[in-house]
Each structure stands twice: as C-alpha cells, then as structure tokens.
Design a protein around this motif. Structure first.
Motif, short mmCIF file in Angstrom:
data_model
loop_
_atom_site.label_atom_id
_atom_site.label_comp_id
_atom_site.label_asym_id
_atom_site.label_seq_id
_atom_site.Cartn_x
_atom_site.Cartn_y
_atom_site.Cartn_z
N LYS A 131 0.86 -1.14 0.29
CA LYS A 131 0.01 0.00 -0.17
C LYS A 131 0.77 1.18 0.02
CE LYS A 131 -3.95 -2.14 2.50
NZ LYS A 131 -4.88 -2.01 3.77
N ILE A 132 1.91 1.21 0.77
CA ILE A 132 2.58 2.50 0.83
C ILE A 132 4.21 2.12 1.17
CG2 ILE A 132 2.20 2.53 3.49
CD1 ILE A 132 2.21 5.57 3.25
N TYR A 133 5.20 3.04 0.73
CA TYR A 133 6.62 2.78 0.97
C TYR A 133 7.04 4.24 1.50
CZ TYR A 133 11.31 1.54 -0.09
OH TYR A 133 12.66 1.11 0.19
N MET A 134 7.51 3.94 2.54
CA MET A 134 8.08 5.06 3.37
C MET A 134 9.55 5.04 3.70
SD MET A 134 5.67 6.77 6.15
CE MET A 134 4.24 7.64 5.87
N THR A 135 10.50 6.12 3.30
CA THR A 135 11.83 6.00 3.54
C THR A 135 12.31 7.58 4.24
OG1 THR A 135 14.19 5.61 3.04
CG2 THR A 135 12.48 6.56 1.36
N ALA A 136 13.13 7.55 4.95
CA ALA A 136 13.80 8.92 5.53
C ALA A 136 15.16 8.83 5.72
CB ALA A 136 12.92 9.12 6.77
N PHE A 137 15.60 10.17 5.89
CA PHE A 137 17.00 10.39 6.02
C PHE A 137 17.33 11.62 7.14
CE2 PHE A 137 20.94 12.64 5.28
CZ PHE A 137 22.05 11.91 5.29
N TYR A 138 17.92 11.23 7.95
CA TYR A 138 17.95 12.38 9.13
C TYR A 138 19.45 12.67 9.53
CZ TYR A 138 17.60 14.63 13.72
OH TYR A 138 17.52 15.73 14.77
N LEU A 139 19.83 13.94 9.34
CA LEU A 139 21.37 14.28 9.77
C LEU A 139 21.10 15.70 10.39
CD1 LEU A 139 24.27 13.60 9.55
CD2 LEU A 139 24.45 14.76 7.37
N PRO A 140 21.56 15.82 11.52
CA PRO A 140 21.22 17.10 12.24
C PRO A 140 22.59 18.00 11.84
CG PRO A 140 21.73 15.58 13.72
CD PRO A 140 21.12 14.79 12.50
N LYS A 189 -2.98 12.99 6.85
CA LYS A 189 -3.79 11.98 7.52
C LYS A 189 -4.22 11.34 6.21
CE LYS A 189 -6.57 12.35 10.87
NZ LYS A 189 -7.86 12.50 11.72
N PHE A 190 -3.64 10.02 5.84
CA PHE A 190 -4.00 9.34 4.70
C PHE A 190 -4.96 8.23 5.20
CE2 PHE A 190 -3.33 6.16 1.38
CZ PHE A 190 -3.90 6.79 0.30
N ASN A 191 -6.01 8.05 4.23
CA ASN A 191 -7.08 6.94 4.25
C ASN A 191 -6.86 6.05 3.18
OD1 ASN A 191 -9.57 5.64 3.88
ND2 ASN A 191 -10.16 6.37 5.71
N GLU A 222 -3.39 8.99 -6.36
CA GLU A 222 -3.75 7.79 -7.36
C GLU A 222 -2.35 6.88 -6.85
OE1 GLU A 222 -3.19 10.02 -10.94
OE2 GLU A 222 -5.29 10.74 -10.84
N GLU A 223 -2.50 5.83 -7.87
CA GLU A 223 -1.23 4.76 -7.56
C GLU A 223 -0.06 5.75 -8.32
OE1 GLU A 223 -2.10 1.08 -9.28
OE2 GLU A 223 -3.92 0.87 -8.18
N HIS A 224 1.09 5.09 -7.81
CA HIS A 224 2.36 5.53 -8.36
C HIS A 224 2.33 7.04 -8.22
CE1 HIS A 224 2.54 1.74 -10.06
NE2 HIS A 224 1.44 1.89 -10.73
N THR A 225 2.28 7.61 -7.08
CA THR A 225 2.44 8.78 -6.38
C THR A 225 3.32 9.07 -5.48
OG1 THR A 225 0.07 9.59 -7.13
CG2 THR A 225 1.17 10.91 -5.46
N LYS A 226 4.28 9.99 -5.52
CA LYS A 226 5.42 10.03 -4.75
C LYS A 226 5.11 11.55 -3.94
CE LYS A 226 9.03 7.51 -7.05
NZ LYS A 226 10.25 7.43 -7.66
N ILE A 227 5.31 11.69 -2.56
CA ILE A 227 5.32 12.73 -1.91
C ILE A 227 7.01 13.11 -1.15
CG2 ILE A 227 4.37 13.98 -0.02
CD1 ILE A 227 1.77 12.63 -0.70
N ILE A 228 7.50 14.12 -1.40
CA ILE A 228 8.63 14.44 -0.81
C ILE A 228 8.67 15.64 -0.05
CG2 ILE A 228 11.05 15.12 -1.37
CD1 ILE A 228 10.65 14.09 -4.22
N CYS A 229 8.73 15.27 1.27
CA CYS A 229 9.01 16.02 2.46
C CYS A 229 10.38 16.36 2.92
CB CYS A 229 7.91 15.38 3.61
SG CYS A 229 6.36 15.17 3.08
#
Length: 203
Positions: free
Chosen positions: A38-47, A128-130, A183-190
C-alpha cells in the motif's frame, strides 16, 4: 587551568553525544517505517549539530488510516532539540484517529506557546491518509512545501494549504486544510530547510 578546561569540554561533548542518542530514539529509524503493497516510506535524518530541531514521524491511527508529519524548530542546537522533544511528546499524545487536523494544529499551537512563550516557533507539515478512500488530508503550517508527483499524469503539485507556523501567534487566525485524492504511483517528498540551505552540496 588548561587541564580543567579540557575536562569540562570533554564532559560537554559526552553530554551532547548522550543527548544526540536520546533524540535519535524519538525519531523513527527509516527501517521502522512502513514498506508494503500500500505504501513505501523512507527517510534520512542528519542534524547540523549533534542535536537539532528537525523532526518527522509516522503514526498509525486505525486499520485504514495513518498520520505523518515533518517539522522544524526555529534555531539550532540544544534549545531547539529540547522544544522538539516536547513537541514530539505532545503530537504523539494528541494525534489520534478521532481528532481533526484543524483541532490538532490548534492544540499543538497552544502547547508550543505555553512551552516556548513565543520565543521559538515550529514549522509543521502534517497529513492523514485513508487507504480506503485514498484521500490525503493535510495542513502546512509554514513549512517547506512538500512536492507531490503523480506519475500517470506527470503532474507535480506543491502541498501549500495551511496556516502560519506553530507558536508564532497566540491564536491561529485561519487554517486552510488541503485534500487530495492519491492515485497509484504517486510520490510525496517532504523536507526541511536544511535541504534548501545547502550550498553547492558541500554542507
């Protein structure tokens, strides 16, 4: 004197290292984020320093909904890190399946004003995603606008609807909540301002 000063500096460094480890425990590791059909999340954190005011999170709400956010405390260093940890605790306590994003932002603003007394503020993007309706509701409280790319349409949208930053004003005068059907195949970059402040990719 030099020996005492070196001991003091070593103690401060040790305290910062411990604070950095504690702060990292408040932020989910990339491997702990959902990655399924359903969803694929990844993150990168470097203070920028050992500790900082950047924050992101993923909050399961119920079987069909989840919340997520990215935030940035004004300033850097220990004071920003302390406010961030306070904000994380408040968001986790308040962000439940039955609270609207509008009410969540209002309550967070009250908590930040009480904690920082107007001396610092926080920019926040919260969503918030449903899974069933495929609706994404979001509020952008003065944060860098996330980019949403819809592959089938080849369309890039900035998620900009929202309000002023958290803790800027005693009461937020207007909150505009955004709503998008994913929709399917949508990317959100935060991202936070650490990305846009890079100069030549060297910092």
């Amino acid at each position: 004197r030099l020996f005492k000063e070196s001991l003091r500096q070593a103690a401060i460094k040790k305290e910062l290292e411990l604070a950095s480890k504690m702060q990292n425990m408040l932020i989910p590791h990339s491997s702990a984020l959902p990655r399924n059909e359903k969803i694929y999340m990844t993150a990168f954190y470097l203070p920028h320093f050992d500790v900082g005011g950047d924050y992101y999170d993923y909050v399961p709400l119920n079987r069909n909904e989840f919340g997520f956010c990215i935030a940035d405390v004004s300033g850097k260093g220990m004071s920003a890190a302390l406010l961030m940890s306070n904000f994380q605790a408040n968001l986790r306590a308040l962000f439940t399946y039955d609270i609207s994003l509008d009410a969540l932002v209002v309550k967070l603003n009250e908590r930040v004003m009480h904690a920082a007394n107007g001396e610092k503020f926080i920019t926040l993007f919260v969503g918030k995603f449903n899974y069933k309706t495929r609706e994404l509701q979001y509020i952008n409280a003065g944060h860098n606008q996330p980019m949403m790319y819809q592959k089938n349409r080849r369309n890039l949208t900035l998620l900009a609807k929202g309000c002023v930053g958290i803790g800027m004003l005693d009461e937020i005068p207007l909150i505009r909540k955004g709503s998008v059907t994913i929709e399917e195949h949508t990317k959100i970059i935060c991202y936070t301002d650490g990305l846009v402040e890079l100069m030549g990719g060297k910092e």
